[in-house]
Write a protein that holds these residues in place. Structure first.
Motif, PDB file in Angstrom:
ATOM      1  N   GLU A   4      43.792 -59.095  42.743  1.00 39.44           N
ATOM      2  CA  GLU A   4      42.850 -58.173  43.311  1.00 39.44           C
ATOM      3  C   GLU A   4      42.921 -56.925  42.421  1.00 39.44           C
ATOM      4  N   TYR A   5      42.895 -56.990  41.185  1.00 38.61           N
ATOM      5  CA  TYR A   5      43.396 -55.899  40.289  1.00 38.61           C
ATOM      6  C   TYR A   5      42.208 -55.103  39.721  1.00 38.61           C
ATOM      7  N   SER A   6      41.423 -56.114  38.969  1.00 41.69           N
ATOM      8  CA  SER A   6      40.247 -55.618  38.267  1.00 41.69           C
ATOM      9  C   SER A   6      39.134 -55.322  39.156  1.00 41.69           C
ATOM     10  N   THR A   7      38.334 -54.157  38.721  1.00 47.34           N
ATOM     11  CA  THR A   7      37.324 -53.860  39.582  1.00 47.34           C
ATOM     12  C   THR A   7      36.027 -53.271  38.605  1.00 47.34           C
ATOM     13  N   ILE A   8      34.868 -53.172  39.221  1.00 50.20           N
ATOM     14  CA  ILE A   8      33.735 -52.639  38.208  1.00 50.20           C
ATOM     15  C   ILE A   8      34.141 -51.244  37.840  1.00 50.20           C
ATOM     16  N   GLY A   9      34.432 -51.011  36.716  1.00 51.03           N
ATOM     17  CA  GLY A   9      34.701 -49.433  36.267  1.00 51.03           C
ATOM     18  C   GLY A   9      36.121 -49.188  36.016  1.00 51.03           C
ATOM     19  N   GLY A  10      36.928 -50.380  35.980  1.00 53.72           N
ATOM     20  CA  GLY A  10      38.387 -50.454  35.596  1.00 53.72           C
ATOM     21  C   GLY A  10      39.385 -51.273  36.607  1.00 53.72           C
ATOM     22  N   VAL A  11      40.462 -50.554  36.917  1.00 51.61           N
ATOM     23  CA  VAL A  11      41.518 -51.482  37.714  1.00 51.61           C
ATOM     24  C   VAL A  11      41.761 -50.574  38.910  1.00 51.61           C
ATOM     25  N   ARG A  12      42.644 -51.424  39.865  1.00 50.70           N
ATOM     26  CA  ARG A  12      42.921 -50.830  41.216  1.00 50.70           C
ATOM     27  C   ARG A  12      44.159 -49.928  41.083  1.00 50.70           C
ATOM     28  N   VAL A  29      32.995 -59.136  43.348  1.00 47.86           N
ATOM     29  CA  VAL A  29      34.356 -59.282  42.417  1.00 47.86           C
ATOM     30  C   VAL A  29      35.385 -60.001  43.167  1.00 47.86           C
ATOM     31  N   HIS A  30      35.233 -59.812  44.759  1.00 42.71           N
ATOM     32  CA  HIS A  30      36.324 -60.462  45.442  1.00 42.71           C
ATOM     33  C   HIS A  30      36.064 -62.074  45.511  1.00 42.71           C
ATOM     34  N   LEU A  31      34.717 -62.237  45.593  1.00 41.78           N
ATOM     35  CA  LEU A  31      34.313 -63.788  45.747  1.00 41.78           C
ATOM     36  C   LEU A  31      34.769 -64.590  44.374  1.00 41.78           C
ATOM     37  N   CYS A  53      39.348 -69.439  41.411  1.00 40.58           N
ATOM     38  CA  CYS A  53      40.394 -70.191  40.787  1.00 40.58           C
ATOM     39  C   CYS A  53      41.759 -69.432  41.161  1.00 40.58           C
ATOM     40  N   GLY A  54      42.739 -70.034  41.992  1.00 38.67           N
ATOM     41  CA  GLY A  54      43.902 -69.065  42.079  1.00 38.67           C
ATOM     42  C   GLY A  54      44.767 -68.816  40.908  1.00 38.67           C
ATOM     43  N   ILE A  55      44.901 -69.649  40.045  1.00 42.86           N
ATOM     44  CA  ILE A  55      45.700 -69.493  38.675  1.00 42.86           C
ATOM     45  C   ILE A  55      44.751 -68.421  37.756  1.00 42.86           C
ATOM     46  N   CYS A  56      43.628 -68.854  37.752  1.00 44.87           N
ATOM     47  CA  CYS A  56      42.966 -68.009  36.448  1.00 44.87           C
ATOM     48  C   CYS A  56      42.187 -66.856  37.246  1.00 44.87           C
ATOM     49  N   ASN A  57      42.502 -66.409  38.564  1.00 46.10           N
ATOM     50  CA  ASN A  57      41.787 -65.401  39.293  1.00 46.10           C
ATOM     51  C   ASN A  57      41.698 -64.073  38.396  1.00 46.10           C
ATOM     52  N   VAL A  58      42.621 -63.641  37.544  1.00 41.99           N
ATOM     53  CA  VAL A  58      42.471 -62.607  36.665  1.00 41.99           C
ATOM     54  C   VAL A  58      41.424 -62.656  35.981  1.00 41.99           C
ATOM     55  N   ALA A  59      41.314 -63.666  35.307  1.00 43.38           N
ATOM     56  CA  ALA A  59      40.421 -64.132  34.020  1.00 43.38           C
ATOM     57  C   ALA A  59      38.780 -64.122  34.765  1.00 43.38           C
ATOM     58  N   HIS A  60      38.665 -64.507  35.880  1.00 46.69           N
ATOM     59  CA  HIS A  60      37.519 -64.551  36.422  1.00 46.69           C
ATOM     60  C   HIS A  60      37.156 -63.112  36.965  1.00 46.69           C
ATOM     61  N   THR A  61      37.681 -62.221  37.500  1.00 46.74           N
ATOM     62  CA  THR A  61      37.492 -60.927  37.832  1.00 46.74           C
ATOM     63  C   THR A  61      37.108 -59.967  36.475  1.00 46.74           C
ATOM     64  N   THR A  62      38.232 -60.199  35.411  1.00 46.33           N
ATOM     65  CA  THR A  62      37.905 -59.397  34.222  1.00 46.33           C
ATOM     66  C   THR A  62      36.478 -59.722  33.778  1.00 46.33           C
ATOM     67  N   CYS A  63      36.197 -61.221  33.566  1.00 48.84           N
ATOM     68  CA  CYS A  63      34.993 -61.836  33.107  1.00 48.84           C
ATOM     69  C   CYS A  63      33.672 -61.158  33.642  1.00 48.84           C
TER      70      CYS A  63
END
Length: 560
Positions: A323-331, A231-233, A238-248
């Motif tokens: 660093e918001y989305s995580t497996i199982g929800g959000v932080r 998830v962190h990796l 992408c620094g701009i699209c980071n939320v999209a990548h973790t969500t996806c």
């Protein structure tokens, strides 16, 4: 009479057209279909899908080393579901016929699989390196399981074998073309890219993009980290699209593990996802103003972007890398006080959008530099399989949030922004109006967020299986494919960012434009890499060479 599901319809249609060439099929969840065909039947299967669903576009191609064989997965969005057509090739001689003659948008994806897994796509028009350096050793394929980095050694030679500087080439009419090398570095952007332009005087005749300067091997690294570490990796893609990548990525893992996250978490993901979109769009619109000589517009837009970054920090704890989305929800949760602040501050940005829209519609500088410049027709957009604002600027409906909803988007009230002209101005206007829609989505989510937990505990180990996740990143459809092997480590993680889907269209956009149009057209594409640090000009007729800086090009732009 029971209505046939779209998944059953797709499977039935392809099985009926392909017969015994189909080795298996499944639909593990809604809007996801997998069809396994014989190696010689992949092209016939894809043609059948295109015949049954004419608006089908390719999302990406995933190659997987299974030991004795290499599995090739062709992922398509047919307008109603994501259809994966797969086949297996012998690892000792992995060769398959190209599909670029029926799906031109597959060109870069085939080159990527060739580069990283050694699959030969017969009759591909340009099967050259895409990501790895030209000096990379032959027969060394980093995404194969038996690849040993120690055997590769250090890569010292950084020469570009495909680049011919100063080579004379006279056209049939007696004239000559000039090579213009743009990139790979530019201080305004963070990721490098190089373009080789062919010029006839001031007119761009053709362009050849070269990727790979920022390739960091994240897909390979993901195989050696546990799911929760990945998830962190993937956020660092992408620094701009980071939320999209973790969500996806989190959605893909949750689908793999059959994990149902709380409803509140879905709304919170939607809120931060739209913050990410507003931040990205305002950043790009400001840069576009700067590139066409409208520096005050740049300052105005980036001022409002600061408000969005501040709100993102209050919700997630970080301004950029959420660093918001995580497996199982959000932080972290949303408090009522912060919810009220979000609505109040976003209302101020929404009030200013009418001013920005008037500027983009009436300012003569913007009109001169963007209207009718860099045109991509709807037909070409579909043929090249572009995504996001690039597709919607050409009138193609492509918003994943609408057509393959995730998080809380199935209930969110918003409209898909479309423009028909397909020029640079249309692509910028799509982004500007999407800022308003994002504000509406966030306001709705804050007002309607359900109560309850925002995260659940999940196991570290995930079952065997596979999952493909799609989200609408700021630049368009983002794909994460995850294959599990029953352990805490993924067997394969495949990422296709929107820029890889869109960059192929730049060639179509820029042909016939002037040199001075390059910055504006490239900005309207919103590529996730830098490109215009310096330009090396070579007259192929007499071999004369000279260099222009970005300021030189801007001066030329103002004089033209």
């Amino acid at each position: 009479m029971k209505e046939i599901d779209i998944e059953e319809e797709i499977i039935g249609t392809l099985e009926g057209m392909l017969g015994e060439s189909v080795l298996g099929s499944k639909s593990p969840r809604p809007r996801r279909v997998y069809i396994h065909v014989k190696p010689a039947a992949h092209k016939r299967a894809i043609s059948a899908l295109l015949q049954a669903f004419p608006s089908t576009i390719i999302s990406t191609i995933t190659g997987i080393d299974l030991g004795e064989t290499i599995e090739i997965n062709y992922h398509f969005w047919c307008g109603k579901a994501e259809v994966t057509i797969r086949t297996n090739l012998s690892k000792s001689k992995p060769e398959i016929e190209t599909i670029t003659d029926i799906v031109p948008g597959a060109s870069l994806y085939e080159r990527e699989v060739h580069d990283l897994l050694g699959v030969k796509f017969a009759n591909h028009p340009n099967l050259t390196r895409l990501l790895l350096p030209e000096s990379w050793p032959e027969n060394s394929y980093p995404l194969r399981k038996d690849w040993n980095p120690k055997q590769t050694g250090e890569i010292h030679d950084s020469s570009e074998k495909t680049l011919t500087i100063g080579e004379t080439r006279t056209e049939s009419n007696g004239g000559s073309l000039v090579n213009v090398i743009v990139g790979p570095q530019h201080p305004a952007l963070h990721e490098p890219e190089r373009f080789l332009f062919k010029l006839d005087g001031e007119v761009v005749v053709d362009v050849e993009p070269r990727l790979g300067y920022a390739h960091r091997g994240i897909e390979k690294a993901a195989e050696h980290l546990m799911f929760f570490q990945d998830v962190h990796l993937v956020e660092r893609v992408c620094g701009i699209c980071n939320v999209a990548h973790t969500t996806c990525f989190c959605q893909a893992v949750e689908a793999l593990g059959k994990i149902e996250i709380p409803s509140r978490a879905k709304y919170l993901r939607t809120i931060v996802h739209e913050f990410n979109r507003i931040h990205s769009h305002l950043l790009l619109l400001g840069i576009a103003g700067l590139e066409i000589g409208f520096e005050s517009l740049f300052q105005y837009l980036w001022r409002d972007r600061e408000t969005v970054l501040d709100l993102t920090e209050k919700l997630t704890g970080n301004r950029v890398m959420a660093e918001y989305s995580t497996i199982g929800g959000v932080r972290r949760d949303l408090t009522p006080i912060l919810g009220d602040e979000i609505k109040k501050k976003l209302q101020k940005i929404r009030d200013r959008l009418s001013f920005y829209k008037e500027v983009f519609q009436s300012d003569p500088t913007i009109e001169l530099r963007t209207k009718g410049i860099g045109v991509l027709s709807e037909e070409k957009a579909l043929k090249l399989c572009v995504v996001g604002p690039v597709a919607r600027g050409s009138g193609v409906k492509s918003d994943v949030r609408k057509h393959d909803p995730y998080a809380a988007y199935e209930d969110a009230p918003f409209k898909e922004i479309l423009y028909k002209d397909g020029d640079s101005w249309s692509r910028l206007m799509v982004r500007l109006e999407e800022v308003g829609e994002s504000i509406e989505i966030i306001t709705w989510a804050v007002d309607n967020i359900p109560s309850g937990p925002y995260r659940i505990r999940v196991p570290r180990r995930m079952p065997r299986g596979e999952s493909l996740s799609r989200v609408e990143a700021p630049r368009g459809e983002l794909i994460h494919y995850v294959k599990g092997n029953g352990t805490a480590y993924p067997e394969r993680v495949k990422i296709r960012s929107p820029t890889l889907a869109n960059i192929i269209s730049f060639r179509e956009m820029i042909r016939g434009c002037y040199v001075a149009d390059i910055p504006a057209v490239l900005a309207s594409l919103d590529p996730c890499f830098s490109c215009t640090d310096r330009m090396v000009f070579v007259d192929e007729k007499n071999g004369r060479r000279w260099i222009w800086s970005m300021n030189d090009l801007k001066a030329r732009r103002r004089d033209s």
